[in-house]
Enzyme design. Structure first.
Site, PDB file in Angstrom:
ATOM      1  N   GLU A 138      80.239 -12.571  -2.879  1.00 19.89           N
ATOM      2  CA  GLU A 138      79.472 -13.771  -2.597  1.00 19.89           C
ATOM      3  C   GLU A 138      78.135 -13.491  -2.059  1.00 19.89           C
ATOM      4  O   GLU A 138      77.946 -12.363  -1.494  1.00 19.89           O
ATOM      5  CB  GLU A 138      80.209 -14.763  -1.628  1.00 19.89           C
ATOM      6  CG  GLU A 138      81.664 -15.096  -2.105  1.00 19.89           C
ATOM      7  CD  GLU A 138      82.450 -16.142  -1.480  1.00 19.89           C
ATOM      8  OE1 GLU A 138      82.133 -16.277  -0.231  1.00 19.89           O
ATOM      9  OE2 GLU A 138      83.537 -16.256  -1.901  1.00 19.89           O
ATOM     10  N   ALA A 141      79.047 -12.157   1.289  1.00 15.18           N
ATOM     11  CA  ALA A 141      80.200 -11.030   1.530  1.00 15.18           C
ATOM     12  C   ALA A 141      80.247 -10.335   0.262  1.00 15.18           C
ATOM     13  O   ALA A 141      80.624 -10.725  -0.775  1.00 15.18           O
ATOM     14  CB  ALA A 141      81.309 -11.763   1.719  1.00 15.18           C
ATOM     15  N   GLU A 374      81.092  -2.025  -7.458  1.00 20.72           N
ATOM     16  CA  GLU A 374      82.914  -1.335  -7.111  1.00 20.72           C
ATOM     17  C   GLU A 374      82.879  -0.288  -5.882  1.00 20.72           C
ATOM     18  O   GLU A 374      83.589   0.311  -5.868  1.00 20.72           O
ATOM     19  CB  GLU A 374      83.204  -0.463  -7.956  1.00 20.72           C
ATOM     20  CG  GLU A 374      83.308  -1.031  -9.773  1.00 20.72           C
ATOM     21  CD  GLU A 374      84.605  -1.289 -10.047  1.00 20.72           C
ATOM     22  OE1 GLU A 374      84.576  -2.475 -10.759  1.00 20.72           O
ATOM     23  OE2 GLU A 374      85.577  -0.801  -9.744  1.00 20.72           O
TER      24      GLU A 374
END
Ligand SMILES: Cc1cc2nc3c(=O)[nH]c(=O)nc-3n(C[C@H](O)[C@H](O)[C@H](O)COP(=O)(O)OP(=O)(O)OC[C@H]3O[C@@H](n4cnc5c(N)ncnc54)[C@H](O)[C@@H]3O)c2cc1C
Length: 392
Positions: A138, A141, A374
């Site tokens: 997000e 985040a 990732e």
């Protein structure tokens, strides 16, 4: 530290099986015919490789982890890593687009029930050839996964999702999503739950589509949820298990991402070997200048080392060993060494390396994301420190 050593009896095999060699050869041919000739055009136009995805699907080199019981090829993580290296050699923008379905279905593979696997994997992914995106990040985040704000509130036998996700690969094209949302905002990381959300759900829209430095053939966009109703049967695993599922997903997916970075490294190396044998300066091919030759030798050393680490991380997944340290080491090393290889390749090419007519310019733009998505390279190191000092 013993699990980092390559043991000839129990560790990865250095010789591929005949089937694995065939898989590599078939993928290499596919990349030579379908990816390398068009990679620059897809990059320039930021064109989504939909046709290439479907051709690869027919060949069984996408959605590889879907088990045979659900119509997939049921490949191992090791086999997927072999394919990922080949695709990454061709174009990591295209390989990210082709590979993200594997990431997005992992929550269902890891924690989904039989009905979810039969419908979402068997019908939607395998039969219908659907695209799937994975939504954790997000605007406020990214690295701090537990800090997500997207909310899922229970309403009878459904949940209402409100919030947004950003930087989501293939979001503009996805037919469904695996999404993480807070079901209990006061419970920290224990308050997160994973949901399968259909693209057609009322209230779901695709927001901003990002224009990127590299990997431009992959789509990256926002997803917005406004009172999106999701039935409780779309919860993956248990309510409150989302954070643990997301962490397991990363342990599974990092070897594949590392393998794509390894593919990019091999491409940089091959391009440099060709160029440095032909290009002359001061009357000799430039590889004969030790400063140039050694750069290329280092590229070869780092490529071999990164590939072995990647193979070990994938092998570990296939053995059911869940130790986050090795995938983190493989992903961090492969990303860092691929970045170094791309920077050095541009240097070896001199002025030509800076120009779009030569392939290494694109490698330099494409590579940077491996240190970010990732889990950033800093986050991989945090994981390694956490695992090394566990109990200290
Ligand atoms: C092209 C692209 C595709 C992506 N695809 C997806 C996707 O499909 N699905 C998805 O969910 N997400 C996706 N992401 C998001 C990606 O995983 C995040 O961008 C990444 O995790 C970093 O988060 P952030 O951007 O919020 O950076 P931040 O977390 O804000 O970090 C900023 C910087 O601070 C550092 N930092 C932060 N915390 C720490 C710490 N504790 N210790 C040390 N350093 C720290 C980071 O390493 C980084 O250098 C994608 C991103 C991009 C750019």
């Amino acid at each position: 530290m013993e699990d980092l050593l390559l043991d000839s009896r129990t560790g990865p095999q250095f010789k591929l099986s005949d089937e694995q060699e065939m898989l590599v050869r078939m993928t290499r041919d596919f990349v030579a015919d379908n990816i390398i000739p068009v990679a620059a055009e897809y990059d320039e136009a930021a064109k989504f490789p939909e046709e290439i995805f479907h051709k690869a699907r027919e060949l069984g080199i996408v959605n590889m982890l879907v088990p045979e019981a659900y119509g997939g090829v049921g490949a191992t993580a090791f086999e997927e890593a072999l394919v990922s290296e080949e695709l990454g050699y061709g174009c990591t923008g295209i390989s990210s687009s082709l590979g993200v379905n594997s990431l997005a279905v992992l929550p269902i593979l890891i924690a989904g029930n039989d009905e979810q696997k039969a419908y979402w994997l068997g019908q939607r992914v395998t039969e219908m050839g659907h695209f799937v995106s994975y939504g954790v990040t997000e605007a406020d985040a990214g690295s701090n996964v537990a800090g997500i704000q997207t909310r899922a509130e229970r309403r009878g036998s459904s949940y209402l999702i409100n919030g947004s996700k950003t930087f989501i690969t293939n979001a503009s094209h996805a037919d469904f999503f695996t999404i993480f949302a807070k079901t209990d905002p006061d419970a920290g990381h224990r308050g997160m739950t994973c949901f399968i959300v259909d693209r057609e759900s009322p209230g779901l829209s695709i927001g901003k589509k990002f224009d990127k430095l590299g990997q431009r053939a992959s789509d990256t966009a926002e997803i917005v949820f406004e009172n999106v109703e999701v039935p409780e049967e779309n919860i993956v695993g248990e309510v409150g298990q989302g954070f643990y599922i997301a962490m397991k997903v990363f342990d599974h997916s990092r070897p594949g991402v590392a393998a794509a970075a390894v593919g990019l490294q091999r491409r940089a190396l091959d391009e440099c070997v060709k160029f440095a044998a032909e290009r002359e300066a001061f009357g000799v091919p430039i590889y004969q200048h030790q400063a140039v030759g050694h750069k290329i030798a280092d590229m070869a050393i780092n490529y071999e080392a990164a590939r072995l680490l990647t193979w070990q991380a994938a092998w570990q997944v296939d053995q059911g060993i869940f130790n986050p340290r090795v995938p983190a080491i493989a992903k961090a090393f492969a990303a860092d060494m691929a970045t170094k290889a791309a920077v050095d390749a541009v240097q070896v090419f001199g002025g030509y390396g800076y120009m779009k007519e030569f392939p290494v310019e694109k490698l330099l733009r494409d590579v940077k994301i491996f240190q970010i998505y990732e889990g950033t390279s800093e986050i991989q190191r945090n994981i390694i420190v956490r695992e090394l000092f566990r109990g200290a």
